[in-house]
Motif scaffolding. Structure first.
Motif, PDB file in Angstrom:
ATOM      1  N   ARG A 230      33.199   0.787  39.980  1.00 41.81           N
ATOM      2  CA  ARG A 230      32.716  -0.219  39.108  1.00 41.81           C
ATOM      3  C   ARG A 230      31.575  -0.912  40.330  1.00 41.81           C
ATOM      4  O   ARG A 230      30.506  -1.100  39.602  1.00 41.81           O
ATOM      5  CB  ARG A 230      33.341  -1.342  38.829  1.00 41.81           C
ATOM      6  CG  ARG A 230      34.275  -0.767  37.525  1.00 41.81           C
ATOM      7  CD  ARG A 230      34.939  -2.069  36.840  1.00 41.81           C
ATOM      8  NE  ARG A 230      35.492  -3.115  37.411  1.00 41.81           N
ATOM      9  CZ  ARG A 230      37.033  -2.788  37.655  1.00 41.81           C
ATOM     10  NH1 ARG A 230      37.751  -1.686  37.092  1.00 41.81           N
ATOM     11  NH2 ARG A 230      37.575  -3.869  38.347  1.00 41.81           N
TER      12      ARG A 230
ATOM     13  N   THR B 154      42.623   2.823  33.675  1.00 44.22           N
ATOM     14  CA  THR B 154      41.166   2.745  33.275  1.00 44.22           C
ATOM     15  C   THR B 154      40.826   2.004  31.978  1.00 44.22           C
ATOM     16  O   THR B 154      40.151   1.328  31.593  1.00 44.22           O
ATOM     17  CB  THR B 154      40.451   4.070  33.683  1.00 44.22           C
ATOM     18  OG1 THR B 154      40.376   4.411  34.696  1.00 44.22           O
ATOM     19  CG2 THR B 154      39.095   4.162  33.035  1.00 44.22           C
TER      20      THR B 154
ATOM     21  N   SER C 134      39.188  -1.696  30.916  1.00 40.94           N
ATOM     22  CA  SER C 134      37.984  -1.397  30.098  1.00 40.94           C
ATOM     23  C   SER C 134      37.486  -2.719  29.383  1.00 40.94           C
ATOM     24  O   SER C 134      36.298  -3.096  29.384  1.00 40.94           O
ATOM     25  CB  SER C 134      37.893  -0.267  29.313  1.00 40.94           C
ATOM     26  OG  SER C 134      36.783  -0.137  28.801  1.00 40.94           O
TER      27      SER C 134
ATOM     28  N   MET D  28      33.940   1.570  30.794  1.00 40.99           N
ATOM     29  CA  MET D  28      34.909   2.395  31.449  1.00 40.99           C
ATOM     30  C   MET D  28      35.614   3.386  30.353  1.00 40.99           C
ATOM     31  O   MET D  28      36.543   2.937  29.638  1.00 40.99           O
ATOM     32  CB  MET D  28      35.991   1.648  32.055  1.00 40.99           C
ATOM     33  CG  MET D  28      35.617   0.401  33.153  1.00 40.99           C
ATOM     34  SD  MET D  28      34.920   1.110  34.735  1.00 40.99           S
ATOM     35  CE  MET D  28      36.544   1.822  35.633  1.00 40.99           C
TER      36      MET D  28
END
Length: 328
Positions: A228, A257, A261, A268
């Protein structure tokens, strides 16, 4: 016909080359004489039954023994016969597909809705390198990543099967492409169109101060927070795979992930080609790119059909440049 049959989980030694009955196509199916197939992580995950958590997820792995008897998720060949309801194909047609199983055999039946005409400028060997790897790259970049012309796209793991297709597909969509690979693969990644190549043995792309609009992560070599950090404020991370583990990985990485998100500003997402229902349409799109000269399969090694176990052993080592293909 000859086929490699999987009766129990284990190493490539469990694959049994034996005679099995030649399949008969149903009304909506096509019988194909397989001319080439390929090996990939998808196959050896099913062969080994790993990660173990996947056996509990109902995805076809099987709890105590495999649910899939004949592996092989890529196929290129010639139509041998067609079911009575098939209208698009006829005997002699050259085709390819991503059937998810059955490619490690001399013949297989494929639904008409899964089959596409083979690119005219590819051999069977080259065409067999395309379906799953290129579909995964296309799904990750176009559908999940929403790639646009002019974006900076980083492909982490740019020298493998999915990565070599991803570099070329991102370029075909007009992106500026940065590939990440090891020293021995820098020239290869540059030769297939990458605008910049990062040697991960010399530079960490998550700490070099650069920011990317889209990060397609094939290698899974960095944590989610680190990835990120490498994105622009509205950037997108697309996970494809990562290092395999006996118990949880790469499934655990995918779960993590998706779990994080909703709580972060950057997108993501994961690319799941296995559950994609548009594989035939995607193969047609890929064929257009291939016939226009925008995509060329990268093949590391080719093995004869009888040496499929050796091909899987080599692919499992994780150092193949592009795809490992089987000539049937």
């Amino acid at each position: 016909m000859k086929a490699f049959v999987l009766r129990s989980f284990g190493s490539p030694d469990v694959l049994d080359l034996t005679d099995v009955g030649k399949p008969v196509p149903r009304d909506d199916e096509v019988l194909v004489r397989v001319r080439a197939t390929s090996v990939q992580p998808y196959d050896w995950h099913f062969m080994r039954g790993e990660p173990y958590i996947a056996r509990l997820m109902g995805g076809g792995l099987g709890l105590r023994k495999p649910k899939i008897g004949i592996l092989g998720a890529d196929m290129a060949g010639q139509v041998e016969a067609v079911g009575k309801d098939v209208t698009e194909f006829r005997p002699g047609d050259e085709v390819f597909a991503m059937p998810k199983q059955g490619g490690f055999a001399e013949y297989m039946c494929v639904g008409e809705g899964e089959l596409a005409p083979k690119p005219k400028n590819l051999s069977f060997e080259q065409a067999a390198a395309v379906p799953m790897a290129a579909n995964t790259a296309l799904l990750g970049l176009r559908d999940q990543g929403r790639v646009r012309p002019g974006q900076k796209v980083l492909v982490n793991g740019a020298s493998g099967g999915v990565g070599t297709f991803a570099v070329q597909i991102a370029k075909a969509f007009g992106a500026e492409v940065i590939g990440v690979c090891s020293t021995r693969n820098v020239d290869l990644v540059r030769s297939i169109g990458a605008d910049e190549v990062i040697d991960y043995t010399e530079q960490d792309f998550t700490r070099n101060g650069q920011r990317y609009d889209l990060l397609l992560d094939v290698a899974g070599s960095h944590s989610g927070p680190a990835c990120r950090r490498a994105l622009t404020p509205k950037g997108t991370y697309v996970g494809v795979g990562g290092p395999a583990g006996r118990w949880l990985q790469p499934a655990g990485r995918m779960f993590a992930t998706l779990a994080v998100s909703p709580f972060v500003s950057k997108r993501m997402v994961m690319a799941d080609v296995v559950r994609c229902t548009e594989n035939k349409r995607n193969l047609v799109t890929l064929t257009e790119f291939i016939e226009d000269g925008k995509i060329t399969p990268v093949i590391d090694r080719s093995y004869p059909f009888e040496e499929i176990p050796a091909a899987i052993r080599y692919q499992e080592e994780g150092h193949a440049q592009g795809k490992v293909v089987i000539v049937v």
